[in-house]
Each structure stands twice: as structure tokens, then as C-alpha cells.
Design a protein around this motif. Structure first.
Motif, short mmCIF file in Angstrom:
data_model
loop_
_atom_site.label_atom_id
_atom_site.label_comp_id
_atom_site.label_asym_id
_atom_site.label_seq_id
_atom_site.Cartn_x
_atom_site.Cartn_y
_atom_site.Cartn_z
N VAL A 150 0.83 -1.21 0.00
CA VAL A 150 0.00 0.00 0.00
C VAL A 150 0.87 1.26 0.00
N ARG A 151 1.91 1.25 0.79
CA ARG A 151 2.81 2.41 0.86
C ARG A 151 3.73 2.51 -0.36
N ARG A 152 3.71 1.47 -1.18
CA ARG A 152 4.55 1.37 -2.37
C ARG A 152 6.05 1.38 -2.05
N ASP A 153 6.37 0.95 -0.84
CA ASP A 153 7.77 0.88 -0.45
C ASP A 153 8.51 -0.22 -1.21
N TYR A 154 7.78 -1.17 -1.76
CA TYR A 154 8.40 -2.25 -2.53
C TYR A 154 9.25 -1.71 -3.67
N ARG A 155 8.99 -0.50 -4.12
CA ARG A 155 9.77 0.09 -5.21
C ARG A 155 11.23 0.31 -4.81
N ASN A 156 11.50 0.35 -3.51
CA ASN A 156 12.85 0.61 -3.01
C ASN A 156 13.59 -0.66 -2.60
N TRP A 157 13.00 -1.81 -2.86
CA TRP A 157 13.55 -3.05 -2.30
C TRP A 157 14.99 -3.32 -2.75
N LEU A 212 13.35 2.46 6.29
CA LEU A 212 14.33 3.18 5.48
C LEU A 212 13.69 3.95 4.33
N SER A 213 12.62 3.41 3.77
CA SER A 213 11.97 4.08 2.64
C SER A 213 11.43 5.44 3.01
N ARG A 214 10.97 5.58 4.22
CA ARG A 214 10.39 6.85 4.67
C ARG A 214 11.30 7.61 5.64
N TYR A 215 12.57 7.21 5.68
CA TYR A 215 13.50 7.90 6.57
C TYR A 215 13.59 9.36 6.13
N PRO A 216 13.46 10.29 7.06
CA PRO A 216 13.45 11.72 6.68
C PRO A 216 14.86 12.26 6.40
N GLU A 217 15.39 11.83 5.27
CA GLU A 217 16.74 12.23 4.83
C GLU A 217 16.84 13.75 4.77
N TRP A 251 13.47 -4.53 28.19
CA TRP A 251 14.69 -4.86 27.46
C TRP A 251 14.44 -4.84 25.96
N SER A 252 13.26 -5.28 25.54
CA SER A 252 12.93 -5.22 24.12
C SER A 252 12.91 -3.78 23.63
N ALA A 253 12.36 -2.87 24.44
CA ALA A 253 12.32 -1.46 24.06
C ALA A 253 13.74 -0.90 23.92
N ILE A 254 14.62 -1.27 24.86
CA ILE A 254 16.02 -0.83 24.77
C ILE A 254 16.66 -1.40 23.50
N PHE A 255 16.41 -2.68 23.24
CA PHE A 255 16.95 -3.31 22.04
C PHE A 255 16.45 -2.58 20.78
N ASP A 256 15.16 -2.23 20.74
CA ASP A 256 14.61 -1.51 19.60
C ASP A 256 15.28 -0.15 19.41
N CYS A 257 15.62 0.50 20.52
CA CYS A 257 16.32 1.80 20.45
C CYS A 257 17.71 1.66 19.85
N ILE A 258 18.26 0.47 19.89
CA ILE A 258 19.56 0.19 19.27
C ILE A 258 19.37 -0.33 17.85
N MET A 259 18.37 -1.20 17.67
CA MET A 259 18.17 -1.86 16.38
C MET A 259 17.88 -0.85 15.25
N PHE A 260 16.99 0.10 15.48
CA PHE A 260 16.63 1.01 14.38
C PHE A 260 17.79 1.90 13.95
N PRO A 261 18.58 2.47 14.87
CA PRO A 261 19.77 3.18 14.40
C PRO A 261 20.76 2.27 13.67
N PHE A 262 20.86 1.01 14.10
CA PHE A 262 21.75 0.07 13.41
C PHE A 262 21.24 -0.21 11.99
N LEU A 263 19.92 -0.27 11.80
CA LEU A 263 19.38 -0.45 10.45
C LEU A 263 19.78 0.72 9.56
N THR A 310 20.14 -4.33 3.68
CA THR A 310 19.71 -4.09 5.06
C THR A 310 18.56 -5.01 5.43
N MET A 311 17.73 -5.36 4.47
CA MET A 311 16.68 -6.36 4.71
C MET A 311 17.32 -7.70 5.06
N GLN A 312 18.42 -8.04 4.40
CA GLN A 312 19.14 -9.27 4.71
C GLN A 312 19.82 -9.17 6.08
#
Length: 174
Positions: A15-22, A80-85, A126-138, A28-30
Motif C-alpha cells: 500500500v505504501r509502495r515501499d516495494y519500489r525501493n527493495w 528506510l523508505s520513509r526515513y526523513p533524509e 529490554w525489548s524497548a532498549i533493544f529496539d532503540c539500538i536496532m533502528f539506528p543500526f538499520l 539491510t533487509m538481509q
């Protein structure tokens, strides 16, 4: 809930048409899929969290494959597709907080339903802390994959140490 998340991830990418950026986001998906596979391998005998199937035929293996090959790569693609570059600091922070909130929110619902179980001191916090690390790592992986891999190794070792995860796998003698 797990099948719902898998289907909704697929639909959201469409729906968001993010597949165009795959193609640009594919490494990073891998990376995120590899992270989940690594967790499942290293923590198979000492898991910190584990998804519980909510439908009998949708066993643990199918469930983990859904997350590894659909939900998590779709997350990386959408994030990543909607990251506010080039946007201002607060807009970027809002983007991170939105995705962290989505992950924590769904995990909260899964915890309430009993479709995710925690052990050995892991918790939603701990999951919330992990998410705070995971998204910047992505984001970092998208920009500098080699650096991210190099930083991922000590990060993984830190989590293994923090939660006292045994890294030896006993081999049964036949």
C-alpha cells in the motif's frame, strides 16, 4: 496475531509502495534477517524471548520464518523508505520513536495475549532498549554496512554477556 503481523507487513509495504525501493534496501533487509537467524541459532537452548504460536498448525518454525523473511525485512524496507533524509533533528527523532513505538506496542499486545514469552530476565523493557539500538543500526547498515557489521559483533557479545547466554553447544555422544 503472528499471521496477522506477517500479512499486515506485506500489505503495508504494498500500500505504501515501499516495494519500489527493495533493491536499494535489500542488503539491510538481509542484515535484519541475519540478525534474527543469529539470535535463533545462538539462543536456541537459552532463549530470552520466544514467540508462541497462536494457531496449532502455525508452528514455531513457520512462525520464525514469517518474522525472519517477511516481518523484519518489511520493517527495514518501510523504516528506510520513509526515513526523513536531510530533515531536522526532531523529525528524525520522531521517525525513530514512531517505529520503536510500533514495535513496543505490538510486543505489548503479544505479551498480553501470551504469544510472546520472556525468560532469563528479558522483559518488554529490554525489548524497548533493544529496539532503540536496532533502528539506528538499520540506518547505519544502510549507509555503512561494513562498519555496522564490525559494530554488531561487540554488540552481540555484549548481549550474550549481559544475559549470561552459554555460547557452547553440548554435543551428544552417540
Amino acid at each position: 496475531m503472528h499471521i496477522f503481523l506477517t500479512i499486515i507487513s506485506f500489505i503495508a509495504v504494498w500500500v505504501r509502495r515501499d516495494y519500489r525501493n527493495w533493491e536499494r534496501m535489500y542488503p539491510t533487509m538481509q542484515y535484519i534477517a541475519l540478525g534474527n537467524l543469529t539470535y535463533n541459532f545462538l539462543c536456541a537452548a537459552h532463549w530470552l524471548w520466544r514467540m508462541s504460536p497462536d494457531i496449532d498448525w502455525y508452528n514455531f518454525t513457520l512462525l520464525e520464518m514469517g518474522y525472519t523473511f517477511v516481518v523484519f525485512p518489511a520493517t527495514a524496507l518501510m523504516f528506510l523508505s520513509r526515513y526523513p533524509e536531510g530533515a531536522g533533528f526532531w523529525r528524525i527523532i520522531r521517525h525513530y520513536l514512531c517505529w520503536i513505538g510500533i514495535y513496543v506496542g505490538f510486543e505489548y499486545i503479544m505479551q498480553a495475549q501470551g504469544t510472546i514469552v520472556y525468560k532469563y530476565g528479558w522483559s518488554l523493557g529490554w525489548s524497548a532498549i533493544f529496539d532503540c539500538i536496532m533502528f539506528p543500526f538499520l540506518r547505519m547498515h544502510y549507509k555503512k554496512p561494513l562498519l555496522t557489521f564490525l559494530l554488531s559483533i561487540p554488540m552481540a557479545l555484549f548481549w550474550l554477556w549481559l544475559f549470561d547466554i552459554p555460547t557452547h553447544i553440548p554435543i551428544e555422544k552417540r
